[in-house]
Write a protein that holds these residues in place. Structure first.
Motif, PDB file in Angstrom:
ATOM      1  N   GLY A  11      36.176  38.784  44.633  1.00 53.74           N
ATOM      2  CA  GLY A  11      35.500  38.620  43.358  1.00 53.74           C
ATOM      3  C   GLY A  11      34.021  38.371  43.497  1.00 53.74           C
ATOM      4  O   GLY A  11      33.412  38.675  44.521  1.00 53.74           O
ATOM      5  N   ASN A  17      39.387  41.018  31.746  1.00 56.13           N
ATOM      6  CA  ASN A  17      38.689  40.528  32.942  1.00 56.13           C
ATOM      7  C   ASN A  17      39.576  40.514  34.187  1.00 56.13           C
ATOM      8  O   ASN A  17      39.385  39.712  35.090  1.00 56.13           O
ATOM      9  N   GLU A  18      40.555  41.396  34.205  1.00 52.99           N
ATOM     10  CA  GLU A  18      41.377  41.611  35.385  1.00 52.99           C
ATOM     11  C   GLU A  18      41.279  43.084  35.736  1.00 52.99           C
ATOM     12  O   GLU A  18      41.016  43.914  34.879  1.00 52.99           O
ATOM     13  N   TRP A  70      35.084  30.474  36.570  1.00 57.24           N
ATOM     14  CA  TRP A  70      35.426  31.438  35.509  1.00 57.24           C
ATOM     15  C   TRP A  70      35.063  30.876  34.134  1.00 57.24           C
ATOM     16  O   TRP A  70      34.535  31.598  33.284  1.00 57.24           O
ATOM     17  N   TRP A 120      39.269  36.618  41.957  1.00 58.46           N
ATOM     18  CA  TRP A 120      40.637  36.942  41.581  1.00 58.46           C
ATOM     19  C   TRP A 120      41.601  36.776  42.755  1.00 58.46           C
ATOM     20  O   TRP A 120      41.206  36.909  43.915  1.00 58.46           O
ATOM     21  N   TYR A 140      46.286  44.820  42.209  1.00 56.71           N
ATOM     22  CA  TYR A 140      45.949  44.128  40.967  1.00 56.71           C
ATOM     23  C   TYR A 140      45.033  42.974  41.357  1.00 56.71           C
ATOM     24  O   TYR A 140      45.321  42.244  42.305  1.00 56.71           O
ATOM     25  N   LEU A 141      43.961  42.786  40.627  1.00 56.05           N
ATOM     26  CA  LEU A 141      43.095  41.629  40.797  1.00 56.05           C
ATOM     27  C   LEU A 141      43.225  40.822  39.515  1.00 56.05           C
ATOM     28  O   LEU A 141      42.796  41.263  38.453  1.00 56.05           O
ATOM     29  N   ARG A 142      43.881  39.674  39.625  1.00 62.11           N
ATOM     30  CA  ARG A 142      44.156  38.860  38.448  1.00 62.11           C
ATOM     31  C   ARG A 142      43.738  37.420  38.697  1.00 62.11           C
ATOM     32  O   ARG A 142      43.505  37.011  39.830  1.00 62.11           O
ATOM     33  N   HIS A 143      43.657  36.664  37.620  1.00 67.55           N
ATOM     34  CA  HIS A 143      43.321  35.250  37.752  1.00 67.55           C
ATOM     35  C   HIS A 143      44.417  34.529  38.538  1.00 67.55           C
ATOM     36  O   HIS A 143      45.597  34.883  38.442  1.00 67.55           O
ATOM     37  N   HIS A 170      42.029  37.216  48.317  1.00 69.40           N
ATOM     38  CA  HIS A 170      41.184  36.997  47.147  1.00 69.40           C
ATOM     39  C   HIS A 170      39.967  37.917  47.222  1.00 69.40           C
ATOM     40  O   HIS A 170      39.593  38.381  48.302  1.00 69.40           O
ATOM     41  N   TYR A 219      32.982  35.156  34.947  1.00 70.79           N
ATOM     42  CA  TYR A 219      33.348  36.032  36.061  1.00 70.79           C
ATOM     43  C   TYR A 219      33.716  35.114  37.211  1.00 70.79           C
ATOM     44  O   TYR A 219      33.478  33.909  37.154  1.00 70.79           O
TER      45      TYR A 219
END
Length: 172
Positions: free
Chosen positions: A85, A7-8, A62, A70, A15-18, A83, A67
C-alpha cells in the motif's frame, strides 16, 4: 487489470483489502518470519504484539489519510500472503509505496502486481503527484520490484534506521 471498489483493489491474481481483526494470527505468521523481517526496520521477524501495533497504526492511517496499507490476498487460496500500500512518511513529508510478503510467495511476481496497483491507486484515485519507495541497499529483489513498477533510483539515504536506496515516480 486493476479493479477499484471502496478503496480496495483487485488485480489478476490478488485482492488488496483492508485488514480485519481476525487477520492477526495469519498475518503474524508472515511478519514473524526472520527472512521477511530482515528487510524491515527491526531487522528480524516481528512478535504478535508488534504486528498488532502495526495493524492498529494501519487502521489509524486509513482514518486520517483515506489511503494506506492493504492485506494482500491470493485469489486462488483466499489466504493473506502479505501487505502492500501507500504510507505517509512524516519525517520526509512524502508518500511511499511499500510491500512485504511471506517468503513462500517471493519470486512469483506478487509484489510487482500489488505495488503496481497501489501506484495506480495513488496517482489516479487519490491524485498524488509523487510517490517514493525505499529498499535496503542490499535487497536486490525489492529494488527490482521498485524499478519494474517504474520508479527511478535517486540516491542512497538513511531512513528508519536503515541504509536504503531511494526511488521516486512522478504523476505522468
Amino acid at each position: 487489470m486493476i479493479n477499484l471498489k471502496n478503496n480496495e483493489l483487485e488485480t489478476n491474481r490478488l485482492y488488496l483489502r483492508h485488514f480485519k481483526a481476525e487477520d492477526l494470527d495469519e498475518y503474524s505468521k508472515i511478519m514473524g518470519q526472520d527472512e521477511v523481517g530482515q528487510w524491515l526496520p527491526r531487522g528480524r521477524g516481528y512478535t504478535e504484539e508488534e504486528v498488532k501495533k502495526f495493524l492498529d497504526s494501519i487502521s489509524k492511517h486509513w482514518e486520517e489519510k483515506e489511503y494506506g496499507i492493504w492485506a494482500v490476498i491470493e485469489k486462488n487460496s483466499g489466504k493473506i500472503i502479505g501487505h502492500c500500500g501507500l504510507n505517509y512518511v512524516k519525517q520526509n513529508d512524502e508518500v511511499e509505496v511499500l510491500y512485504g510478503f511471506g517468503k513462500e510467495h517471493w519470486g512469483l511476481g506478487y509484489a510487482t502486481e500489488a505495488a503496481g496497483a497501489a501506484l495506480v491507486f495513488g496517482f489516479d484515485k487519490i491524485g498524488l503527484n509523487r510517490i517514493v519507495a525505499f529498499a535496503k541497499i542490499e535487497n536486490i529483489a525489492s529494488r527490482r520490484v521498485i524499478e519494474k513498477i517504474g520508479l527511478k533510483y535517486i540516491k542512497d539515504i538513511e531512513i528508519f534506521g536503515m541504509s536504503c536506496a531511494y526511488y521516486e515516480s512522478k504523476c505522468k
